[in-house]
Design an enzyme around this catalytic site. Structure first.
Site, PDB file in Angstrom:
ATOM      1  CB  THR A 183      -1.336  46.225  91.056  1.00  0.00           C
ATOM      2  OG1 THR A 183      -0.716  47.444  90.641  1.00  0.00           O
ATOM      3  CG2 THR A 183      -0.583  45.617  92.220  1.00  0.00           C
ATOM      4  CG  ASP A 184      -0.816  49.136  86.547  1.00  0.00           C
ATOM      5  OD1 ASP A 184      -1.130  49.475  87.707  1.00  0.00           O
ATOM      6  OD2 ASP A 184       0.132  49.636  85.922  1.00  0.00           O
ATOM      7  CB  THR A 193       5.027  47.429  91.156  1.00  0.00           C
ATOM      8  OG1 THR A 193       4.491  48.312  90.187  1.00  0.00           O
ATOM      9  CG2 THR A 193       5.706  48.221  92.248  1.00  0.00           C
ATOM     10  CB  SER A 238       0.456  43.616  84.751  1.00  0.00           C
ATOM     11  OG  SER A 238      -0.181  44.756  85.254  1.00  0.00           O
TER      12      SER A 238
HETATM   13  N1  ASP Z   1       2.740  48.929  86.265  1.00  0.00           N
HETATM   14  C1  ASP Z   1       2.808  47.902  87.273  1.00  0.00           C
HETATM   15  C2  ASP Z   1       2.235  46.623  86.689  1.00  0.00           C
HETATM   16  O1  ASP Z   1       1.052  46.495  86.620  1.00  0.00           O
HETATM   17  C3  ASP Z   1       2.058  48.312  88.495  1.00  0.00           C
HETATM   18  C4  ASP Z   1       2.104  47.357  89.660  1.00  0.00           C
HETATM   19  O2  ASP Z   1       2.478  46.213  89.565  1.00  0.00           O
HETATM   20  O3  ASP Z   1       1.708  47.791  90.775  1.00  0.00           O
HETATM   21  O4  ASP Z   1       2.977  45.771  86.270  1.00  0.00           O
END
Ligand code: ASP
Length: 332
Positions: A86-87, A13, A55
């Site tokens: 973050t995922d 993100t 991710s």
């Molecule tokens: N979908 C994103 C990822 O994990 C979510 C994030 O980065 O907060 O790449």
């Protein structure tokens, strides 16, 4: 002399922009760094764009690319900051904790809940504080730095999908709280030295997590037989496995007696499992092929199992490595 940091950008993100199909990584690591004022006064920063992916698409082969990038540049830098979605950050942090052990040079993983380009983003502070943490003489090993918290790489869990406070340290204290520029240590342990560093280059990704739900069928074990070498069983509570018939007993003992690996954990987020407490668990607790995960996170068990099975298929060695504490992954 100023310390040198290598920032490795992988997407997430933090790097995302709104595209036709939704948020997707589009900004480079160079662009991301340009949004964070003050870092040029703290360190010499180089940037490596390794990939630019959500991710969700991060797999063991990408963990290995990150591992290789860190090791290739290990001699030239004092610390590493990895920008990551973050995922699946908790899985990557755990995987790197096993692939690069006892590193005196800190490897910090961060990201954000809102893109760097969003006016209300959490990205700037997360990147800034990650760099501060990577520069600090008291930091070592693999950790997640997010929303003012430093979490051991094996203890992170994404606990919230929207709040800036996305990560918790599960069953282990925070390594540190970071308030603006101040790092307040919550956990102080011995720092590894250069000679302690050990790295690994192999993983076995044939690892499956099976979560028990009421009425789930034990024949799943048979279905997994061809594709997987290890099952991580998320039991009920402190370690309950259904005994309304003998199907689980047969399936579980059949699985381990055929030479495959089984780790037992709990689906309860906090405090871990202990098969010895209830009758619905105890019969599994003494079998040498059944590994009790204690208070490890499922993310860490997955990564640890992939790392262990990448090194050995010897049952005693699998057991020894599983119970060895690495980067604070389990309470012994
Ligand atoms: N979908 C994103 C990822 O994990 C979510 C994030 O980065 O907060 O790449």
């Amino acid at each position: 002399m100023m310390k040198k940091i290598l920032m490795i950008a992988t997407g997430g993100t933090i790097a995302s922009k709104e595209g036709a199909g939704g948020l997707t990584p589009a900004m480079t690591g160079e662009e991301l760094a340009s949004f964070v004022p003050g870092i040029e006064d703290k360190c010499e920063l180089d940037i490596l764009q390794l990939m630019n992916i959500d991710s969700t698409n991060m797999r063991p082969r990408q963990w290995m690319e990150i591992r290789d990038a860190v090791m290739e540049h290990y001699g030239s830098y004092d610390g590493f900051v990895i920008l990551h979605g973050t995922d699946t950050m908790a899985y990557t942090a755990a995987a790197l904790s096993y692939l690069i052990q006892n590193t005196p040079k800190p490897i910090v993983i961060t990201g954000s809940q809102k893109p760097m380009g969003n006016p209300y983003t959490d990205a700037k502070l997360n990147v800034y504080q990650s760099i501060l943490y990577a520069l600090d003489d008291g930091s070592c090993n693999v950790s997640i730095v997010f929303n003012g918290k430093a979490v051991a790489g094996t203890r992170g869990r994404k606990q919230r999908t929207r709040s800036f406070d996305a990560f918790e340290s599960m069953n282990f204290p925070l390594l540190a709280a970071i308030h603006d520029d101040r790092i307040v240590r919550k956990y102080v342990g011995p720092l590894p030295s250069e000679e302690d560093l050990v790295t690994y280059t192999r993983l076995n990704d044939r690892v499956f997590v099976l979560k028990l739900t009421p009425e789930v069928k034990a024949d799943l074990f048979g279905l997994l037989d061809g594709g997987y070498d290890a099952i991580i069983l998320e039991t009920f509570g402190i370690g309950g496995i259904p005994e309304y018939d003998d199907s689980f007993e047969k399936a579980i003992f059949g699985w381990v007696d055929s030479g495959k690996t089984l780790a037992v954990t709990t689906q309860v987020p906090e405090e871990g499992c202990d098969l010895d407490v209830y009758q619905v668990g105890r019969k599994y607790s003494e079998h040498p092929g059944i590994l009790q995960a204690g208070d490890m996170t499922t993310e860490a068990i997955v990564a640890k199992m992939m790392w262990i099975l990448g090194q050995t298929d010897d049952r005693d060695e699998i057991r020894r490595l599983f119970f060895k504490e690495i980067n604070h992954d389990r309470t012994v």
